[in-house]
Design an enzyme around this catalytic site. Structure first.
Site, PDB file in Angstrom:
ATOM      1  CG  ASP A  96      -2.185   0.306   1.008  1.00 22.46           C
ATOM      2  OD1 ASP A  96      -2.503   1.466   0.456  1.00 22.46           O
ATOM      3  OD2 ASP A  96      -3.152  -0.376   1.274  1.00 22.46           O
ATOM      4  CG  ASP A 184      -4.886   5.826   1.043  1.00 23.50           C
ATOM      5  OD1 ASP A 184      -5.701   4.724   0.978  1.00 23.50           O
ATOM      6  OD2 ASP A 184      -5.024   6.806   1.503  1.00 23.50           O
ATOM      7  CD  GLU A 235      -8.795   4.410  -1.777  1.00 24.69           C
ATOM      8  OE1 GLU A 235      -9.960   3.928  -0.985  1.00 24.69           O
ATOM      9  OE2 GLU A 235      -7.982   5.140  -1.432  1.00 24.69           O
ATOM     10  CG  HIS A 308      -8.979  -1.494   4.059  1.00 28.93           C
ATOM     11  ND1 HIS A 308      -8.768  -1.580   2.936  1.00 28.93           N
ATOM     12  CD2 HIS A 308      -8.941  -0.504   4.595  1.00 28.93           C
ATOM     13  CE1 HIS A 308      -8.322  -0.324   2.499  1.00 28.93           C
ATOM     14  NE2 HIS A 308      -8.280   0.470   3.379  1.00 28.93           N
ATOM     15  CG  ASP A 309     -11.571   1.699   3.179  1.00 29.75           C
ATOM     16  OD1 ASP A 309     -11.201   1.624   4.310  1.00 29.75           O
ATOM     17  OD2 ASP A 309     -11.103   2.338   2.277  1.00 29.75           O
TER      18      ASP A 309
HETATM   19  O1  ISL Z   1     -14.216   4.519   3.422  1.00 31.37           O
HETATM   20  C1  ISL Z   1     -14.630   5.906   3.311  1.00 31.37           C
HETATM   21  C2  ISL Z   1     -15.803   6.411   3.275  1.00 31.37           C
HETATM   22  O2  ISL Z   1     -16.474   5.349   3.801  1.00 31.37           O
HETATM   23  C3  ISL Z   1     -13.918   6.610   2.200  1.00 31.37           C
HETATM   24  O3  ISL Z   1     -14.129   7.863   2.625  1.00 31.37           O
HETATM   25  C4  ISL Z   1     -12.169   6.181   2.694  1.00 31.37           C
HETATM   26  O4  ISL Z   1     -11.821   6.884   3.727  1.00 31.37           O
HETATM   27  C5  ISL Z   1     -11.573   6.621   1.203  1.00 31.37           C
HETATM   28  O5  ISL Z   1     -12.269   5.737   0.392  1.00 31.37           O
HETATM   29  C6  ISL Z   1     -10.181   6.742   1.169  1.00 31.37           C
HETATM   30  O6  ISL Z   1      -9.699   5.386   1.650  1.00 31.37           O
HETATM   31  C7  ISL Z   1      -8.321   5.142   1.854  1.00 31.37           C
HETATM   32  O7  ISL Z   1      -7.800   6.322   2.362  1.00 31.37           O
HETATM   33  C8  ISL Z   1      -8.108   6.524   3.890  1.00 31.37           C
HETATM   34  C9  ISL Z   1      -8.159   5.400   4.668  1.00 31.37           C
HETATM   35  O8  ISL Z   1      -8.822   5.449   5.965  1.00 31.37           O
HETATM   36  C10 ISL Z   1      -8.947   4.044   4.009  1.00 31.37           C
HETATM   37  O9  ISL Z   1      -8.595   2.951   4.750  1.00 31.37           O
HETATM   38  C11 ISL Z   1      -8.175   4.206   2.778  1.00 31.37           C
HETATM   39  O10 ISL Z   1      -8.738   2.733   2.043  1.00 31.37           O
HETATM   40  C12 ISL Z   1      -7.213   7.645   4.241  1.00 31.37           C
HETATM   41  O11 ISL Z   1      -5.917   6.933   4.177  1.00 31.37           O
END
Ligand code: ISL
Length: 544
Positions: A96, A184, A235, A308-309
Protein backbone atom coordinates in the site's frame (compact mmCIF):
# COMPACT_ATOMS: atom_id res chain seq x y z
CA UNK A 1 -0.36 -9.97 -22.42
CA UNK A 2 0.67 -8.27 -19.19
CA UNK A 3 0.77 -10.81 -16.33
CA UNK A 4 -1.53 -8.80 -14.09
CA UNK A 5 -4.38 -9.13 -16.58
CA UNK A 6 -4.60 -12.81 -15.69
CA UNK A 7 -3.89 -12.40 -11.99
CA UNK A 8 -6.19 -12.64 -8.99
CA UNK A 9 -5.28 -10.41 -6.06
CA UNK A 10 -5.94 -11.15 -2.39
CA UNK A 11 -6.03 -8.27 0.08
CA UNK A 12 -4.71 -8.77 3.58
CA UNK A 13 -5.57 -6.34 6.37
CA UNK A 14 -2.58 -7.28 8.52
CA UNK A 15 -4.01 -6.06 11.82
CA UNK A 16 -6.88 -8.55 11.53
CA UNK A 17 -5.34 -11.44 9.60
CA UNK A 18 -3.27 -13.61 11.96
CA UNK A 19 -1.59 -12.89 15.28
CA UNK A 20 1.51 -14.98 15.99
CA UNK A 21 2.62 -13.53 19.33
CA UNK A 22 -0.55 -13.20 21.39
CA UNK A 23 -0.75 -9.40 21.60
CA UNK A 24 -4.15 -9.46 19.92
CA UNK A 25 -2.86 -7.72 16.77
CA UNK A 26 -2.11 -9.52 13.53
CA UNK A 27 1.51 -9.50 12.36
CA UNK A 28 3.96 -10.49 9.61
CA UNK A 29 4.85 -13.83 11.20
CA UNK A 30 1.13 -14.51 11.25
CA UNK A 31 0.95 -13.82 7.52
CA UNK A 32 3.97 -16.09 6.93
CA UNK A 33 2.17 -18.89 8.76
CA UNK A 34 -0.77 -18.57 6.35
CA UNK A 35 1.06 -18.37 3.03
CA UNK A 36 0.28 -22.02 2.30
CA UNK A 37 -3.41 -21.28 2.85
CA UNK A 38 -3.23 -18.47 0.27
CA UNK A 39 -1.34 -20.69 -2.16
CA UNK A 40 -4.04 -23.33 -1.67
CA UNK A 41 -6.67 -20.76 -2.59
CA UNK A 42 -4.69 -20.11 -5.77
CA UNK A 43 -4.30 -16.34 -5.72
CA UNK A 44 -1.36 -14.77 -7.57
CA UNK A 45 -0.81 -11.49 -5.78
CA UNK A 46 -1.07 -10.41 -2.16
CA UNK A 47 -1.85 -6.77 -1.39
CA UNK A 48 -1.08 -5.74 2.16
CA UNK A 49 -2.76 -2.75 3.76
CA UNK A 50 -0.05 -0.52 5.29
CA UNK A 51 2.55 -2.21 7.47
CA UNK A 52 4.74 0.86 7.99
CA UNK A 53 5.57 2.54 11.29
CA UNK A 54 2.48 4.45 12.39
CA UNK A 55 0.76 5.82 15.48
CA UNK A 56 -2.38 4.11 14.14
CA UNK A 57 -4.82 6.96 14.24
CA UNK A 58 -6.24 5.37 11.06
CA UNK A 59 -4.78 1.86 11.40
CA UNK A 60 -1.59 2.48 9.46
CA UNK A 61 -2.98 4.85 6.83
CA UNK A 62 -1.17 7.51 8.86
CA UNK A 63 2.49 6.77 8.20
CA UNK A 64 5.25 8.00 10.47
CA UNK A 65 8.18 6.35 8.70
CA UNK A 66 7.92 4.90 5.19
CA UNK A 67 11.02 2.77 5.57
CA UNK A 68 10.23 1.09 8.88
CA UNK A 69 7.86 -1.75 9.81
CA UNK A 70 5.16 -1.09 12.40
CA UNK A 71 6.42 -2.46 15.69
CA UNK A 72 3.28 -4.52 16.40
CA UNK A 73 3.67 -6.17 12.99
CA UNK A 74 7.32 -7.20 13.39
CA UNK A 75 10.69 -6.23 11.95
CA UNK A 76 12.30 -5.65 8.57
CA UNK A 77 13.76 -9.16 8.93
CA UNK A 78 10.25 -10.53 9.22
CA UNK A 79 9.34 -8.53 6.14
CA UNK A 80 12.24 -9.95 4.11
CA UNK A 81 11.31 -13.46 5.18
CA UNK A 82 7.69 -12.86 4.26
CA UNK A 83 8.64 -11.52 0.83
CA UNK A 84 10.85 -14.56 0.21
CA UNK A 85 8.05 -16.86 1.32
CA UNK A 86 5.64 -15.19 -1.08
CA UNK A 87 8.08 -15.37 -3.99
CA UNK A 88 9.06 -18.98 -3.23
CA UNK A 89 5.41 -19.91 -3.63
CA UNK A 90 5.21 -18.15 -6.98
CA UNK A 91 3.12 -15.29 -5.66
CA UNK A 92 3.80 -11.55 -5.71
CA UNK A 93 3.50 -8.75 -3.18
CA UNK A 94 1.78 -5.40 -3.62
CA UNK A 95 2.39 -2.73 -0.98
CA UNK A 96 0.00 0.00 0.00
CA UNK A 97 1.39 3.40 -0.96
CA UNK A 98 -0.09 6.22 1.11
CA UNK A 99 1.32 9.47 -0.22
CA UNK A 100 -1.60 11.86 -0.27
CA UNK A 101 -0.83 12.42 3.41
CA UNK A 102 1.48 11.27 6.20
CA UNK A 103 1.07 11.07 9.93
CA UNK A 104 1.56 14.36 11.79
CA UNK A 105 4.26 12.38 13.61
CA UNK A 106 6.29 11.97 10.41
CA UNK A 107 9.52 13.93 10.83
CA UNK A 108 8.73 15.90 7.67
CA UNK A 109 5.84 17.54 9.46
CA UNK A 110 8.18 19.45 11.74
CA UNK A 111 11.31 19.52 9.60
CA UNK A 112 9.75 20.29 6.22
CA UNK A 113 6.60 22.41 6.60
CA UNK A 114 6.87 23.22 2.87
CA UNK A 115 5.94 19.56 2.21
CA UNK A 116 2.45 20.28 3.59
CA UNK A 117 -0.41 22.64 2.84
CA UNK A 118 -0.75 25.72 5.07
CA UNK A 119 -3.18 28.66 4.99
CA UNK A 120 -3.77 31.71 7.13
CA UNK A 121 -7.50 31.26 6.67
CA UNK A 122 -9.23 27.91 6.18
CA UNK A 123 -11.87 27.40 3.49
CA UNK A 124 -15.07 25.45 4.20
CA UNK A 125 -13.91 21.97 3.14
CA UNK A 126 -15.00 19.19 5.42
CA UNK A 127 -12.85 16.22 6.37
CA UNK A 128 -13.93 12.69 5.30
CA UNK A 129 -13.69 11.86 8.98
CA UNK A 130 -16.07 14.66 10.16
CA UNK A 131 -15.43 18.28 11.08
CA UNK A 132 -13.34 20.83 9.19
CA UNK A 133 -10.51 19.68 6.93
CA UNK A 134 -8.30 22.38 8.45
CA UNK A 135 -6.50 22.30 11.78
CA UNK A 136 -4.96 25.32 13.49
CA UNK A 137 -1.34 24.84 14.48
CA UNK A 138 -0.25 26.83 17.52
CA UNK A 139 3.44 26.92 16.65
CA UNK A 140 3.01 28.09 13.09
CA UNK A 141 -0.14 30.11 13.75
CA UNK A 142 -1.60 28.72 10.54
CA UNK A 143 -4.03 26.05 9.43
CA UNK A 144 -2.94 22.85 7.72
CA UNK A 145 -5.11 20.79 5.41
CA UNK A 146 -6.14 17.25 6.39
CA UNK A 147 -8.75 15.64 4.14
CA UNK A 148 -8.79 12.70 6.57
CA UNK A 149 -8.02 12.79 10.31
CA UNK A 150 -6.27 15.66 12.07
CA UNK A 151 -3.33 13.32 12.38
CA UNK A 152 -3.16 12.88 8.58
CA UNK A 153 -1.89 16.18 7.13
CA UNK A 154 -2.07 16.32 3.31
CA UNK A 155 1.22 16.46 1.43
CA UNK A 156 1.89 19.35 -0.92
CA UNK A 157 2.44 17.72 -4.30
CA UNK A 158 3.17 21.12 -5.85
CA UNK A 159 6.55 20.80 -4.14
CA UNK A 160 8.92 19.11 -6.56
CA UNK A 161 11.39 18.10 -3.89
CA UNK A 162 8.63 16.27 -2.02
CA UNK A 163 7.61 14.44 -5.17
CA UNK A 164 11.14 13.21 -5.69
CA UNK A 165 11.40 12.10 -2.07
CA UNK A 166 8.29 9.98 -2.69
CA UNK A 167 9.77 8.52 -5.88
CA UNK A 168 13.00 7.68 -4.06
CA UNK A 169 11.06 5.89 -1.34
CA UNK A 170 9.09 3.93 -3.94
CA UNK A 171 12.31 2.82 -5.64
CA UNK A 172 13.68 1.73 -2.27
CA UNK A 173 10.80 -0.74 -1.83
CA UNK A 174 10.88 -1.87 -5.45
CA UNK A 175 14.61 -2.52 -5.21
CA UNK A 176 13.84 -4.71 -2.21
CA UNK A 177 11.74 -6.79 -4.58
CA UNK A 178 8.12 -5.80 -4.04
CA UNK A 179 5.94 -6.26 -7.09
CA UNK A 180 3.71 -3.23 -7.13
CA UNK A 181 1.68 -0.62 -5.35
CA UNK A 182 -1.93 0.01 -4.43
CA UNK A 183 -2.05 3.78 -4.23
CA UNK A 184 -4.25 5.26 -1.53
CA UNK A 185 -6.59 8.08 -2.71
CA UNK A 186 -4.05 8.86 -5.39
CA UNK A 187 -6.52 10.93 -7.42
CA UNK A 188 -6.60 13.51 -4.59
CA UNK A 189 -2.93 14.55 -4.72
CA UNK A 190 -3.46 17.60 -6.92
CA UNK A 191 -5.55 20.34 -5.32
CA UNK A 192 -6.98 23.41 -7.04
CA UNK A 193 -4.42 25.95 -5.85
CA UNK A 194 -7.03 28.67 -5.35
CA UNK A 195 -8.66 26.44 -2.69
CA UNK A 196 -12.20 27.66 -3.37
CA UNK A 197 -15.02 26.93 -0.95
CA UNK A 198 -17.18 23.95 -1.87
CA UNK A 199 -20.95 23.72 -1.95
CA UNK A 200 -22.02 22.78 1.60
CA UNK A 201 -18.38 22.26 2.50
CA UNK A 202 -17.85 19.61 -0.16
CA UNK A 203 -14.35 20.24 -1.45
CA UNK A 204 -14.18 17.14 -3.64
CA UNK A 205 -14.68 18.93 -7.00
CA UNK A 206 -11.48 20.84 -6.18
CA UNK A 207 -9.25 17.85 -5.44
CA UNK A 208 -10.79 14.71 -7.04
CA UNK A 209 -8.88 14.23 -10.33
CA UNK A 210 -7.31 17.65 -9.80
CA UNK A 211 -5.54 19.93 -12.29
CA UNK A 212 -2.06 18.31 -12.25
CA UNK A 213 -2.87 14.72 -11.29
CA UNK A 214 -2.09 13.21 -14.70
CA UNK A 215 1.13 15.19 -14.94
CA UNK A 216 2.19 13.90 -11.50
CA UNK A 217 1.35 10.29 -12.32
CA UNK A 218 3.19 10.47 -15.63
CA UNK A 219 6.17 11.90 -13.83
CA UNK A 220 5.98 9.08 -11.27
CA UNK A 221 5.69 6.57 -14.08
CA UNK A 222 8.73 7.96 -15.87
CA UNK A 223 10.84 8.26 -12.71
CA UNK A 224 9.86 4.98 -11.10
CA UNK A 225 7.18 2.66 -12.42
CA UNK A 226 8.46 2.24 -15.98
CA UNK A 227 11.74 0.77 -14.71
CA UNK A 228 10.08 -2.23 -13.06
CA UNK A 229 7.83 -5.14 -14.04
CA UNK A 230 5.13 -4.37 -11.52
CA UNK A 231 1.41 -3.83 -11.11
CA UNK A 232 -0.17 -0.56 -10.04
CA UNK A 233 -3.71 0.20 -8.94
CA UNK A 234 -4.95 3.60 -7.89
CA UNK A 235 -7.72 3.97 -5.34
CA UNK A 236 -9.90 6.72 -6.78
CA UNK A 237 -13.10 7.92 -5.20
CA UNK A 238 -14.92 10.12 -7.68
CA UNK A 239 -13.23 8.80 -10.82
CA UNK A 240 -15.60 7.90 -13.65
CA UNK A 241 -14.94 5.96 -16.82
CA UNK A 242 -13.63 8.99 -18.70
CA UNK A 243 -11.09 9.56 -15.93
CA UNK A 244 -10.30 5.85 -15.84
CA UNK A 245 -9.37 5.87 -19.52
CA UNK A 246 -6.89 8.65 -18.85
CA UNK A 247 -5.41 6.91 -15.80
CA UNK A 248 -5.18 3.42 -17.34
CA UNK A 249 -5.41 3.78 -21.11
CA UNK A 250 -2.81 2.28 -23.41
CA UNK A 251 0.06 4.66 -24.09
CA UNK A 252 -0.92 6.98 -21.24
CA UNK A 253 1.96 5.79 -19.05
CA UNK A 254 0.15 6.29 -15.76
CA UNK A 255 -1.31 3.31 -13.87
CA UNK A 256 -2.47 -0.21 -14.76
CA UNK A 257 -5.93 0.06 -13.21
CA UNK A 258 -7.99 1.98 -10.70
CA UNK A 259 -10.57 1.23 -8.02
CA UNK A 260 -13.83 2.93 -8.87
CA UNK A 261 -16.35 3.70 -6.13
CA UNK A 262 -19.39 4.05 -8.35
CA UNK A 263 -20.83 0.58 -7.78
CA UNK A 264 -20.17 0.90 -4.05
CA UNK A 265 -22.20 4.11 -3.82
CA UNK A 266 -25.43 2.77 -5.30
CA UNK A 267 -26.99 1.82 -1.97
CA UNK A 268 -26.74 5.26 -0.42
CA UNK A 269 -28.77 8.46 -0.57
CA UNK A 270 -27.55 11.93 -1.57
CA UNK A 271 -26.46 12.48 2.05
CA UNK A 272 -23.64 9.95 1.67
CA UNK A 273 -22.71 6.50 2.84
CA UNK A 274 -24.61 6.62 6.16
CA UNK A 275 -27.89 7.39 4.42
CA UNK A 276 -29.08 3.86 3.74
CA UNK A 277 -30.94 3.07 0.57
CA UNK A 278 -31.74 -0.36 -0.89
CA UNK A 279 -29.80 -1.37 -3.98
CA UNK A 280 -31.71 -1.49 -7.25
CA UNK A 281 -30.17 -4.31 -9.23
CA UNK A 282 -30.78 -2.46 -12.50
CA UNK A 283 -28.56 0.37 -11.22
CA UNK A 284 -25.77 -2.08 -10.43
CA UNK A 285 -26.09 -3.74 -13.83
CA UNK A 286 -26.10 -0.45 -15.67
CA UNK A 287 -23.06 0.75 -13.79
CA UNK A 288 -20.94 -2.38 -14.21
CA UNK A 289 -21.98 -2.53 -17.87
CA UNK A 290 -20.72 1.01 -18.35
CA UNK A 291 -17.30 0.15 -16.89
CA UNK A 292 -17.07 -3.10 -18.86
CA UNK A 293 -18.00 -1.53 -22.19
CA UNK A 294 -16.19 1.78 -21.85
CA UNK A 295 -12.87 0.32 -20.72
CA UNK A 296 -12.88 -2.55 -23.24
CA UNK A 297 -9.67 -1.96 -25.18
CA UNK A 298 -9.34 1.50 -23.61
CA UNK A 299 -8.05 0.67 -20.16
CA UNK A 300 -8.37 -2.06 -17.57
CA UNK A 301 -10.86 -2.72 -14.78
CA UNK A 302 -10.23 -3.86 -11.26
CA UNK A 303 -13.11 -5.94 -9.94
CA UNK A 304 -14.10 -5.85 -6.29
CA UNK A 305 -17.00 -6.18 -3.88
CA UNK A 306 -15.02 -5.87 -0.70
CA UNK A 307 -12.04 -4.25 0.94
CA UNK A 308 -11.13 -2.96 4.41
CA UNK A 309 -13.41 0.08 3.97
CA UNK A 310 -16.54 -1.69 2.74
CA UNK A 311 -19.16 -3.79 4.51
CA UNK A 312 -19.21 -7.51 3.72
CA UNK A 313 -20.80 -8.18 0.34
CA UNK A 314 -22.83 -11.23 1.38
CA UNK A 315 -24.61 -9.07 3.97
CA UNK A 316 -24.89 -6.15 1.59
CA UNK A 317 -25.97 -7.43 -1.84
CA UNK A 318 -26.59 -11.06 -0.86
CA UNK A 319 -28.37 -12.91 1.90
CA UNK A 320 -26.36 -13.66 5.03
CA UNK A 321 -29.05 -15.88 6.54
CA UNK A 322 -30.59 -18.91 4.88
CA UNK A 323 -28.75 -18.43 1.57
CA UNK A 324 -25.40 -17.25 2.85
CA UNK A 325 -23.27 -19.79 1.00
CA UNK A 326 -25.33 -19.68 -2.18
CA UNK A 327 -25.34 -15.90 -2.34
CA UNK A 328 -21.64 -15.62 -1.50
CA UNK A 329 -20.86 -17.92 -4.43
CA UNK A 330 -23.34 -16.17 -6.69
CA UNK A 331 -21.77 -12.78 -6.02
CA UNK A 332 -18.32 -14.25 -6.64
CA UNK A 333 -19.49 -15.70 -9.96
CA UNK A 334 -21.03 -12.43 -11.06
CA UNK A 335 -17.80 -10.54 -10.36
CA UNK A 336 -15.15 -13.03 -11.42
CA UNK A 337 -16.47 -13.54 -14.94
CA UNK A 338 -16.24 -9.84 -15.74
CA UNK A 339 -13.26 -8.42 -17.58
CA UNK A 340 -10.59 -7.08 -15.27
CA UNK A 341 -8.41 -8.12 -12.37
CA UNK A 342 -10.43 -9.51 -9.44
CA UNK A 343 -9.63 -8.62 -5.85
CA UNK A 344 -10.62 -10.87 -2.96
CA UNK A 345 -10.66 -9.36 0.51
CA UNK A 346 -9.67 -11.61 3.42
CA UNK A 347 -12.61 -13.68 4.60
CA UNK A 348 -14.64 -13.05 1.44
CA UNK A 349 -13.55 -16.52 0.34
CA UNK A 350 -15.30 -17.89 3.44
CA UNK A 351 -18.46 -15.86 3.01
CA UNK A 352 -17.72 -13.83 6.15
CA UNK A 353 -20.56 -11.49 7.13
CA UNK A 354 -21.11 -8.09 8.68
CA UNK A 355 -21.05 -7.80 12.43
CA UNK A 356 -23.54 -5.89 14.61
CA UNK A 357 -21.91 -4.90 17.87
CA UNK A 358 -24.49 -3.72 20.39
CA UNK A 359 -22.35 -0.97 21.87
CA UNK A 360 -20.48 1.85 20.16
CA UNK A 361 -17.61 1.01 22.55
CA UNK A 362 -16.90 -2.14 20.60
CA UNK A 363 -16.16 -0.12 17.46
CA UNK A 364 -12.61 0.97 16.68
CA UNK A 365 -12.71 2.83 13.36
CA UNK A 366 -12.03 6.56 13.52
CA UNK A 367 -14.50 7.28 10.71
CA UNK A 368 -17.32 5.50 12.59
CA UNK A 369 -16.48 6.97 15.99
CA UNK A 370 -16.14 10.56 14.73
CA UNK A 371 -19.36 10.30 12.76
CA UNK A 372 -21.23 8.91 15.76
CA UNK A 373 -19.95 11.67 18.03
CA UNK A 374 -20.74 14.43 15.56
CA UNK A 375 -24.24 13.20 14.72
CA UNK A 376 -25.15 12.51 18.34
CA UNK A 377 -24.14 16.08 19.14
CA UNK A 378 -26.45 17.21 16.33
CA UNK A 379 -29.28 15.33 18.04
CA UNK A 380 -29.51 12.17 15.96
CA UNK A 381 -30.87 9.03 17.62
CA UNK A 382 -28.47 6.37 18.90
CA UNK A 383 -30.59 3.58 17.34
CA UNK A 384 -30.57 5.15 13.87
CA UNK A 385 -26.84 5.69 13.98
CA UNK A 386 -26.21 2.11 15.09
CA UNK A 387 -28.36 0.86 12.24
CA UNK A 388 -26.22 2.80 9.77
CA UNK A 389 -23.01 1.59 11.40
CA UNK A 390 -24.17 -2.02 11.31
CA UNK A 391 -24.87 -1.67 7.59
CA UNK A 392 -21.94 0.45 6.46
CA UNK A 393 -19.26 0.74 9.14
CA UNK A 394 -15.72 -0.11 8.03
CA UNK A 395 -15.25 -2.36 11.08
CA UNK A 396 -17.55 -4.86 9.36
CA UNK A 397 -14.54 -5.74 7.27
CA UNK A 398 -12.02 -5.49 10.07
CA UNK A 399 -13.17 -8.10 12.57
CA UNK A 400 -10.52 -10.83 12.84
CA UNK A 401 -10.14 -13.42 10.10
CA UNK A 402 -12.04 -16.57 11.09
CA UNK A 403 -9.54 -19.41 10.89
CA UNK A 404 -11.24 -22.13 12.93
CA UNK A 405 -13.81 -22.82 15.64
CA UNK A 406 -11.38 -22.42 18.55
CA UNK A 407 -11.45 -19.40 20.85
CA UNK A 408 -11.15 -16.06 19.03
CA UNK A 409 -11.57 -17.94 15.75
CA UNK A 410 -7.94 -19.03 15.98
CA UNK A 411 -6.84 -15.47 15.21
CA UNK A 412 -5.04 -14.85 18.49
CA UNK A 413 -4.16 -16.47 21.80
CA UNK A 414 -4.56 -13.06 23.43
CA UNK A 415 -7.23 -10.43 23.49
CA UNK A 416 -8.17 -9.36 19.94
CA UNK A 417 -7.88 -5.60 19.30
CA UNK A 418 -11.44 -5.69 17.98
CA UNK A 419 -14.00 -8.35 18.92
CA UNK A 420 -14.36 -11.42 16.74
CA UNK A 421 -17.62 -11.87 14.84
CA UNK A 422 -19.68 -14.23 17.07
CA UNK A 423 -20.59 -16.38 14.06
CA UNK A 424 -17.05 -17.82 13.83
CA UNK A 425 -17.97 -21.32 15.13
CA UNK A 426 -20.00 -21.75 11.94
CA UNK A 427 -18.09 -19.60 9.45
CA UNK A 428 -14.36 -20.34 9.43
CA UNK A 429 -11.54 -21.61 7.26
CA UNK A 430 -11.49 -24.90 9.12
CA UNK A 431 -14.60 -25.88 7.14
CA UNK A 432 -13.01 -25.27 3.77
CA UNK A 433 -12.67 -28.97 2.89
CA UNK A 434 -16.44 -29.42 2.88
CA UNK A 435 -17.63 -30.05 -0.65
CA UNK A 436 -19.98 -27.07 -0.69
CA UNK A 437 -17.64 -24.60 1.00
CA UNK A 438 -17.41 -21.06 -0.33
CA UNK A 439 -13.62 -21.48 -0.27
CA UNK A 440 -13.69 -24.37 -2.74
CA UNK A 441 -15.90 -22.40 -5.03
CA UNK A 442 -13.46 -19.47 -5.04
CA UNK A 443 -10.66 -21.93 -5.73
CA UNK A 444 -12.49 -23.10 -8.85
CA UNK A 445 -13.23 -19.59 -10.05
CA UNK A 446 -9.57 -18.65 -9.68
CA UNK A 447 -8.45 -21.79 -11.52
CA UNK A 448 -10.92 -21.19 -14.36
CA UNK A 449 -9.48 -17.74 -15.01
CA UNK A 450 -6.17 -19.44 -15.79
CA UNK A 451 -7.71 -21.93 -18.21
CA UNK A 452 -10.47 -20.15 -20.07
CA UNK A 453 -9.30 -17.37 -22.35
CA UNK A 454 -12.62 -15.60 -22.82
CA UNK A 455 -12.73 -14.66 -19.12
CA UNK A 456 -9.79 -12.34 -19.66
CA UNK A 457 -10.34 -11.37 -23.27
CA UNK A 458 -14.02 -11.43 -24.11
CA UNK A 459 -16.28 -8.47 -24.69
CA UNK A 460 -19.31 -7.89 -22.47
CA UNK A 461 -23.00 -7.83 -23.27
CA UNK A 462 -25.74 -7.33 -20.73
CA UNK A 463 -28.84 -9.55 -20.99
CA UNK A 464 -32.35 -8.92 -19.61
CA UNK A 465 -31.53 -5.27 -18.87
CA UNK A 466 -34.78 -4.39 -17.10
CA UNK A 467 -34.81 -7.42 -14.80
CA UNK A 468 -34.62 -6.43 -11.11
CA UNK A 469 -33.63 -9.89 -9.88
CA UNK A 470 -31.36 -11.48 -12.46
CA UNK A 471 -27.93 -10.20 -13.47
CA UNK A 472 -27.02 -11.95 -16.70
CA UNK A 473 -24.41 -11.30 -19.35
CA UNK A 474 -22.32 -12.85 -22.06
CA UNK A 475 -18.61 -12.60 -22.71
CA UNK A 476 -17.38 -13.32 -26.18
CA UNK A 477 -14.26 -13.72 -28.30
CA UNK A 478 -14.02 -14.95 -31.90
CA UNK A 479 -14.22 -18.58 -30.81
CA UNK A 480 -15.50 -18.71 -27.24
CA UNK A 481 -18.62 -17.59 -25.46
CA UNK A 482 -19.57 -17.46 -21.80
CA UNK A 483 -23.06 -16.87 -20.52
CA UNK A 484 -23.46 -15.98 -16.86
CA UNK A 485 -26.80 -16.13 -15.04
CA UNK A 486 -27.00 -14.80 -11.49
CA UNK A 487 -30.14 -14.74 -9.40
CA UNK A 488 -29.86 -11.89 -6.89
CA UNK A 489 -33.09 -12.95 -5.18
CA UNK A 490 -34.68 -15.82 -3.28
CA UNK A 491 -37.38 -16.13 -5.95
CA UNK A 492 -36.91 -18.98 -8.45
CA UNK A 493 -36.70 -17.84 -12.07
CA UNK A 494 -36.97 -19.43 -15.49
CA UNK A 495 -34.57 -18.36 -18.24
CA UNK A 496 -33.79 -19.57 -21.76
CA UNK A 497 -31.08 -22.22 -22.20
CA UNK A 498 -27.92 -20.57 -23.57
CA UNK A 499 -25.33 -22.09 -25.90
CA UNK A 500 -22.75 -24.48 -24.49
CA UNK A 501 -22.27 -26.60 -21.38
CA UNK A 502 -22.27 -25.71 -17.73
CA UNK A 503 -18.84 -24.47 -16.72
CA UNK A 504 -19.59 -23.84 -13.06
CA UNK A 505 -22.58 -23.26 -10.82
CA UNK A 506 -23.37 -22.98 -7.14
CA UNK A 507 -26.05 -25.71 -6.97
CA UNK A 508 -26.04 -29.41 -7.86
CA UNK A 509 -26.61 -29.83 -11.62
CA UNK A 510 -30.19 -29.82 -12.85
CA UNK A 511 -31.84 -31.68 -15.74
CA UNK A 512 -32.23 -29.41 -18.74
CA UNK A 513 -35.97 -29.33 -19.47
CA UNK A 514 -36.00 -26.80 -22.26
CA UNK A 515 -35.41 -23.95 -19.83
CA UNK A 516 -33.04 -23.03 -17.05
CA UNK A 517 -34.75 -22.98 -13.65
CA UNK A 518 -32.70 -20.61 -11.50
CA UNK A 519 -33.05 -21.44 -7.82
CA UNK A 520 -32.65 -18.86 -4.97
CA UNK A 521 -29.36 -17.02 -5.42
CA UNK A 522 -28.30 -19.53 -8.03
CA UNK A 523 -25.40 -18.73 -10.34
CA UNK A 524 -24.85 -20.70 -13.53
CA UNK A 525 -22.16 -20.16 -16.09
CA UNK A 526 -22.22 -21.76 -19.56
CA UNK A 527 -19.23 -22.13 -21.83
CA UNK A 528 -19.27 -22.60 -25.57
CA UNK A 529 -16.06 -22.95 -27.53
CA UNK A 530 -13.37 -25.12 -29.00
CA UNK A 531 -11.46 -25.68 -25.82
CA UNK A 532 -11.85 -29.19 -24.45
CA UNK A 533 -11.34 -27.84 -21.01
CA UNK A 534 -14.72 -26.23 -20.96
CA UNK A 535 -16.63 -29.13 -22.49
CA UNK A 536 -15.17 -31.77 -20.20
CA UNK A 537 -15.76 -29.64 -17.20
CA UNK A 538 -19.45 -29.49 -18.03
CA UNK A 539 -19.65 -33.26 -17.81
CA UNK A 540 -17.63 -33.44 -14.61
CA UNK A 541 -20.17 -31.11 -13.12
CA UNK A 542 -18.02 -28.59 -11.27
CA UNK A 543 -21.03 -27.65 -9.25
CA UNK A 544 -21.67 -27.00 -5.62
O1 ISL B 1 -14.24 4.70 3.50
C1 ISL B 1 -14.54 5.80 3.13
C2 ISL B 1 -15.78 6.37 3.39
O2 ISL B 1 -16.57 5.42 3.78
C3 ISL B 1 -13.74 6.63 2.32
O3 ISL B 1 -13.91 7.96 2.61
C4 ISL B 1 -12.31 6.25 2.47
O4 ISL B 1 -11.78 6.91 3.54
C5 ISL B 1 -11.69 6.61 1.19
O5 ISL B 1 -12.17 5.66 0.34
C6 ISL B 1 -10.21 6.57 1.22
O6 ISL B 1 -9.75 5.37 1.70
C7 ISL B 1 -8.40 5.20 1.87
O7 ISL B 1 -7.77 6.31 2.49
C8 ISL B 1 -8.13 6.57 3.84
C9 ISL B 1 -8.14 5.33 4.71
O8 ISL B 1 -8.80 5.60 5.91
C10 ISL B 1 -8.82 4.16 4.03
O9 ISL B 1 -8.73 3.02 4.83
C11 ISL B 1 -8.16 3.98 2.71
O10 ISL B 1 -8.60 2.85 2.02
C12 ISL B 1 -7.14 7.57 4.34
O11 ISL B 1 -5.84 7.08 4.12
Amino acid sequence: MEWWKKAVVYQIYPRSFMDSDGDGIGDLQGIISKLDYLKELGVDVLWLSPIYDSPNDDNGYDIRDYRKIMQEFGTMDDFDRMLDGIHERGMRLVMDLVVNHTSDEHRWFTERPDYYIWKGQPNNWRSFFSGSAWQFDETRQQYYLHLFSRKQPDLNWENEELRHEVYKMMRWWLDKGVDGFRMDVINMISKDQSFPDGIDGDGTPHFFNGPRVHEFLQEMNKNVLSDYDIVTVGEMPGAGTEDAKLYTGPGRNELNMIFTFEHMNLDQGPGGKWELQPLRLTDLKENLEKWQVELYGNGWNSLYWNNHDQPRIVSRFGNDGEYRKQSAKMLATCLHFLQGTPYIYQGEELGMTNVAFASIDEYRDIETLNMYKEKRAQGMQHENLMEAIHAKGRDNARTPMQWDASENAGFTKGNPWIPVNPNYPEINAGNREETDSVFRYYQKLIALRKEVEVITEGDFKLLFREDEEVFAYTRQTADEQLTVYCNFSATPRELPVPKGCVLIGNYPPQENQGAVQLRPYEALCFFDGNKNGGMDRGKDGENG
